[in-house]
Design a protein around this motif. Structure first.
Motif, PDB file in Angstrom:
ATOM      1  N   GLY A  81       0.839  -1.196   0.000  1.00 11.40           N
ATOM      2  CA  GLY A  81       0.000   0.000   0.000  1.00 11.40           C
ATOM      3  C   GLY A  81       0.872   1.243   0.000  1.00 11.40           C
ATOM      4  N   ARG A  82       1.968   1.177  -0.735  1.00  8.91           N
ATOM      5  CA  ARG A  82       2.953   2.259  -0.726  1.00  8.91           C
ATOM      6  C   ARG A  82       2.660   3.285  -1.819  1.00  8.91           C
ATOM      7  NH1 ARG A  82       8.704   2.122   0.906  1.00  8.91           N
ATOM      8  NH2 ARG A  82      10.009   3.351  -0.457  1.00  8.91           N
ATOM      9  N   ALA A  83       2.862   4.563  -1.506  1.00  7.42           N
ATOM     10  CA  ALA A  83       2.683   5.621  -2.503  1.00  7.42           C
ATOM     11  C   ALA A  83       3.728   5.455  -3.599  1.00  7.42           C
ATOM     12  CB  ALA A  83       2.834   6.982  -1.844  1.00  7.42           C
TER      13      ALA A  83
ATOM     14  N   ASP B 138       5.221   7.574  -5.404  1.00 11.34           N
ATOM     15  CA  ASP B 138       6.309   8.558  -5.537  1.00 11.34           C
ATOM     16  C   ASP B 138       7.377   8.341  -4.458  1.00 11.34           C
ATOM     17  OD1 ASP B 138       4.896   9.475  -3.362  1.00 11.34           O
ATOM     18  OD2 ASP B 138       4.986  11.592  -3.941  1.00 11.34           O
ATOM     19  N   ASN B 139       7.355   7.164  -3.848  1.00 12.86           N
ATOM     20  CA  ASN B 139       8.341   6.827  -2.819  1.00 12.86           C
ATOM     21  C   ASN B 139       9.250   5.732  -3.376  1.00 12.86           C
ATOM     22  OD1 ASN B 139       9.641   6.640  -0.402  1.00 12.86           O
ATOM     23  ND2 ASN B 139       7.897   5.865   0.770  1.00 12.86           N
ATOM     24  N   PRO B 140      10.501   6.089  -3.715  1.00 12.82           N
ATOM     25  CA  PRO B 140      11.340   5.142  -4.462  1.00 12.82           C
ATOM     26  C   PRO B 140      11.838   3.962  -3.613  1.00 12.82           C
ATOM     27  CG  PRO B 140      12.588   7.105  -3.887  1.00 12.82           C
ATOM     28  CD  PRO B 140      11.176   7.356  -3.458  1.00 12.82           C
TER      29      PRO B 140
ATOM     30  N   GLU C 215      14.435  15.988  -1.295  1.00 10.69           N
ATOM     31  CA  GLU C 215      15.530  15.205  -1.863  1.00 10.69           C
ATOM     32  C   GLU C 215      15.177  13.709  -1.873  1.00 10.69           C
ATOM     33  OE1 GLU C 215      18.212  15.201  -3.969  1.00 10.69           O
ATOM     34  OE2 GLU C 215      18.160  17.263  -3.250  1.00 10.69           O
ATOM     35  N   SER C 216      14.538  13.256  -0.797  1.00 11.65           N
ATOM     36  CA  SER C 216      14.241  11.842  -0.631  1.00 11.65           C
ATOM     37  C   SER C 216      12.747  11.693  -0.328  1.00 11.65           C
ATOM     38  CB  SER C 216      15.080  11.313   0.528  1.00 11.65           C
ATOM     39  OG  SER C 216      15.097   9.922   0.512  1.00 11.65           O
ATOM     40  N   PRO C 217      11.966  11.286  -1.304  1.00  7.01           N
ATOM     41  CA  PRO C 217      10.506  11.354  -1.185  1.00  7.01           C
ATOM     42  C   PRO C 217       9.952  10.646   0.050  1.00  7.01           C
ATOM     43  CG  PRO C 217      11.165  10.814  -3.412  1.00  7.01           C
ATOM     44  CD  PRO C 217      12.400  10.741  -2.589  1.00  7.01           C
TER      45      PRO C 217
END
Ligand code: AMP
Ligand code: MG
Length: 339
Positions: free
Chosen positions: A57-59, A61-63, A226-228
């Motif tokens: 269930g991760r967004a 835009d989160n790498p 810098e880090s989503p």
């Protein structure tokens, strides 16, 4: 049905091969690393990577961080590192350290959340290493937890939430470090910590003479960062939680006591166990290493007691304490008291 392989005492080669084949087939495998458990898929398979985002269930835009077993895997994945980046990799890999590098096109855009960079990590944990090596593929793996929940540091904590969502869970016992890797990006020639971890600023300064902390480590980040991963609700128990810190111990105890309600659970130092009049006390140990090892599992355990409030004793933001406080401030949704 999710299969659980028990590698606590030793690695079963036959089962390791089954797990490696699962990854090659585009399926998901949860495996231990020295930091936290990872939920892994073939980093070069866009659909397999998509299924990680769905399972957590991760967004999107989160790498994700890409895990390798050997430096020989690097060339295919990223542009040539600078001398400084190479120095950092030589010093801290394998280990609880992730370096952000310029990615090559072979890395699908969902791994890097459309950034032109990718986080690379080489775990020191033998099970993780052998799984990547046997698969002979880079493995994209975020922490094995449903998004916003504390990261998984032992299989008992996470097997329910991933039941039937992954093919295999490899049980390697409790992870040793207990907090996710230190994420570093070299920005304008300066190693900059985007997420603190076991590798501290001092460790980095020893190698490169210089290190910066990102601005957002202890506060809420918004907009373009810098880090989503810095933006999201993170590591949080289900019950309301506050974090309290003072470097004067008497004041800390007074502050916490003044916030206690009827059914308040406190997570704190073993030596303070009898200093509060609270419903339940969970000890996180006494050293920073013990706290880092225990904290995520305790945040999950706290919910079992259904407290009206969880109060956590903070630690000094120094050395490994920086990483611990970075997680705890988020776990408590920025409800932070410091005096
Ligand atoms: P986790 O999902 O717990 O493994 O955390 C991975 C974190 O690494 C993300 O939330 C980001 O903060 C960071 N990260 C991964 N890739 C990048 C990247 N390309 N640039 C900046 N930060 C990254
Ligand atoms: Mg995570």
């Amino acid at each position: 049905m999710t299969k659980i392989f028990n590698f606590k005492n030793d690695i079963n080669e036959e089962e390791l091969n089954i797990a490696a084949n699962c990854i090659k087939d585009g399926k998901l495998v949860i495996f231990p690393t020295e930091t936290v458990y990872g939920i892994g898929a073939n980093a070069l398979d866009e659909d397999a990577v998509d299924s990680i985002f769905i399972a957590k269930g991760r967004a999107n835009d989160n790498p994700l961080i890409v895990h390798i077993s050997d430096f020989s895997m690097l060339e295919k994945l990223v542009e040539e590192p600078t001398k400084l980046e190479q120095k950092l990799m030589d010093a801290f890999m394998p280990g609880p350290f992730t370096l952000i590098l310029k990615k090559k096109d072979i890395i699908p855009d969902n791994v890097s959340a459309n950034l032109d960079t990718v986080g690379i990590r080489m775990p020191a944990n033998k099970i993780a290493h052998d799984l990547i090596k046997t698969t002979n593929l880079p493995i994209a793996a975020p922490s094995a937890n449903i998004s916003s929940r504390p990261s998984g540091t032992k299989v008992e904590d996470i097997k329910e939430e991933f039941q039937n969502k992954v093919d295999i869970i490899i049980d390697g016992g409790e992870t040793s470090v207990g907090l996710e890797s230190t994420v570093v990006k070299v920005i304008d020639g300066i190693p900059t910590i985007l997420r603190p971890g076991k590798i501290t600023p001092e460790d980095i300064i020893e190698i490169t003479g210089i290190c910066k902390l990102s601005d957002n480590l202890f506060k809420k980040a918004e907009g373009v960062v810098e880090s989503p991963g810095m933006k999201y609700k993170h590591y949080a128990p289900n019950n309301k939680c506050i974090l309290v810190y003072s470097d004067k111990e008497e004041l800390l105890i007074k502050l916490i006591n003044s916030n206690i309600k009827e059914k308040t659970l406190i997570i704190g130092n073993a030596k303070n166990k009898n200093k509060y009049n609270c419903y339940k006390y969970l000890s996180y140990g006494t050293t920073l290493e013990e706290i880092s090892h225990n904290i995520f599992s305790l945040l999950r355990e706290a919910d079992i007691y259904e407290p009206d409030l969880i109060i956590i004793e903070g630690v000094k933001k120094e050395g490994l304490g920086i990483a611990i406080m970075n997680r705890l401030i988020r776990a408590s949704s920025y409800n932070y008291i410091e005096e």
